[in-house]
Structure formats: structure tokens, C-alpha cells
Enzyme design. Structure first.
Site, short mmCIF file in Angstrom:
data_model
loop_
_atom_site.label_atom_id
_atom_site.label_comp_id
_atom_site.label_asym_id
_atom_site.label_seq_id
_atom_site.Cartn_x
_atom_site.Cartn_y
_atom_site.Cartn_z
N TYR A 1 -58.30 62.96 60.46
CA TYR A 1 -57.62 61.67 60.58
C TYR A 1 -58.53 60.49 60.28
CZ TYR A 1 -53.50 64.07 62.06
OH TYR A 1 -52.40 64.89 62.05
N GLU B 1 -64.58 33.73 62.11
CA GLU B 1 -64.90 34.82 61.20
C GLU B 1 -63.82 35.00 60.12
OE1 GLU B 1 -65.67 37.75 64.24
OE2 GLU B 1 -67.82 37.39 64.08
#
Length: 212
Positions: free
Chosen positions: A120, A74
Site C-alpha cells: 500500500y 508554507e
């Protein structure tokens, strides 16, 4: 120890941490980090829990295999992030459970598949795009990421898992962890009324903390 060898050790250390805590299983997932003359990448079919720093793959800037074991199949999706986001210093691709679950749900919003549930996830991950399914290792992964023009630091690959980039290896790993934990919250709260951060909240976070 050279800067490259230190980075190899850091990749192995953080990869083991992810594996030990269940963010990857078996030989799933791959991690890369940029060096001055190319990219370091976890080898194909390697386990993130048992990496040998010396055998981590190295590719030059053109994507040619220079040294170490054969790189992950990948590699295309990693290179696409480096090409379109010059600030990227590392890319983390996991098959973590809850982020992958989101990538499989039919009603996941492809343009914003991880809504702003916590500050976050906004600060560390940003808006996440869902990309259509292609088989693992398909070069079209890279084409789809390049088509985003560097507008997203993270994506979900449909029915596959998350890919997250960051300034460096530590920030990319932390962002991948934040994405997974937020995905977990979204799955747990799936059928409950949710209080998301407002557009004003998101704008404030981006103004104060900036964004990668």
C-alpha cells in the site's frame, strides 16, 4: 451548496480526523486543495482540529490571497506541487511523529527514504525523496520541490515532516496516513532484519494499480 463550499467542509472534516487521531498537534501542519479558480488552504497558525470552513484561505492561481484568513506560511511548497504535478488536487503537510522521525535519522536514504515495506505504500505514496532542511516558510521549499520535476508525489522535509499530494483531498489524506503508518513500521523494525518487496513486486503493483 456550491462545489467550493463542499470542499471547504471536506477539508475541515478530514483535518479534524487527522488532528483527533494525533497526526497533527497544536497548530502544526497545513492542507490545501485545488479549485477551478485557485487553491483553498488552511490558515496560518490554525489548528487542524478546529477549522471554520468559511475562514479557510483562498488564493488565486498566481498565489495572491483572495479571501479568508491569511494562508499558511508554507504556501510555497503547496504551489510547487500543483505547478509540477498537474494531476494534483490536494496537498497535505503534517508533522506526524514517525514520518518526522525518519526525516531526522542520519542514515535515512535521501533518494528512497520510505522503502517498499508494504504494497500500500507503493500504491498510494510511491518513492519518497528526502529534501534538505530549510526553515519553515522558506521559499526554497518550493524551489526544491519544483526541481524534482513532478517525479515524486510525496517528500520528507528533513527534520520537519512529510508533504504528500494526491488526486483529491481524500486520496492525499489517505496517502499521508499510509506514509505515517509505514514510517511507524520502519521505526519499529529499525534494528530487525526486514523483508522488503522486490523490484518485481513493485513493478507488478505499478502495472496493475497504476500510480498517482
Amino acid at each position: 451548496m456550491s462545489a467550493e463550499n463542499k470542499l471547504r467542509e471536506e477539508i475541515a472534516r478530514l483535518s479534524k480526523s487527522l488532528f483527533d487521531r494525533g497526526f497533527s498537534v497544536g497548530s502544526a501542519g497545513n492542507i490545501s486543495a485545488a479549485v477551478e479558480d485557485g487553491i483553498l488552504m488552511t490558515p496560518t497558525n490554525s489548528c487542524l482540529g478546529f477549522l471554520d470552513p468559511a475562514r479557510i484561505s483562498k488564493l488565486d492561481r498566481a498565489g495572491n490571497h483572495v479571501s479568508g484568513d491569511k494562508p499558511s506560511k508554507e504556501v510555497f511548497l503547496h504551489r510547487a506541487f500543483y505547478e509540477t504535478r498537474p494531476q494534483a488536487g490536494a496537498v497535505v503537510h503534517l508533522h506526524s511523529t514517525f514520518a518526522t522521525a525518519l526525516s531526522c535519522l542520519a542514515d535515512t536514504d535521501p533518494d528512497d527514504c520510505v522503502p517498499p515495506l508494504t504494497p500500500y505504500v507503493v500504491m498510494r505514496v510511491g518513492k519518497v525523496k528526502l529534501l534538505p532542511y530549510v526553515k519553515p516558510g522558506d521559499e526554497r521549499m518550493g524551489d526544491m520541490i519544483r526541481a524534482l520535476g513532478g517525479r515524486h508525489a510525496a517528500v520528507l522535509l528533513a527534520n520537519h515532516g512529510p508533504v504528500v499530494s494526491g488526486w483529491d483531498i481524500a486520496s492525499a489524506v489517505y496517502a499521508a496516513e499510509e506514509l505515517e503508518e509505514t514510517a511507524k513500521l520502519l521505526v519499529l523494525l529499525r534494528d530487525a532484519p526486514k523483508r522488503l518487496l522486490t523490484a518485481e513486486n513493485v513493478a507488478e503493483l505499478n502495472a496493475v494499480f497504476g500510480g498517482y
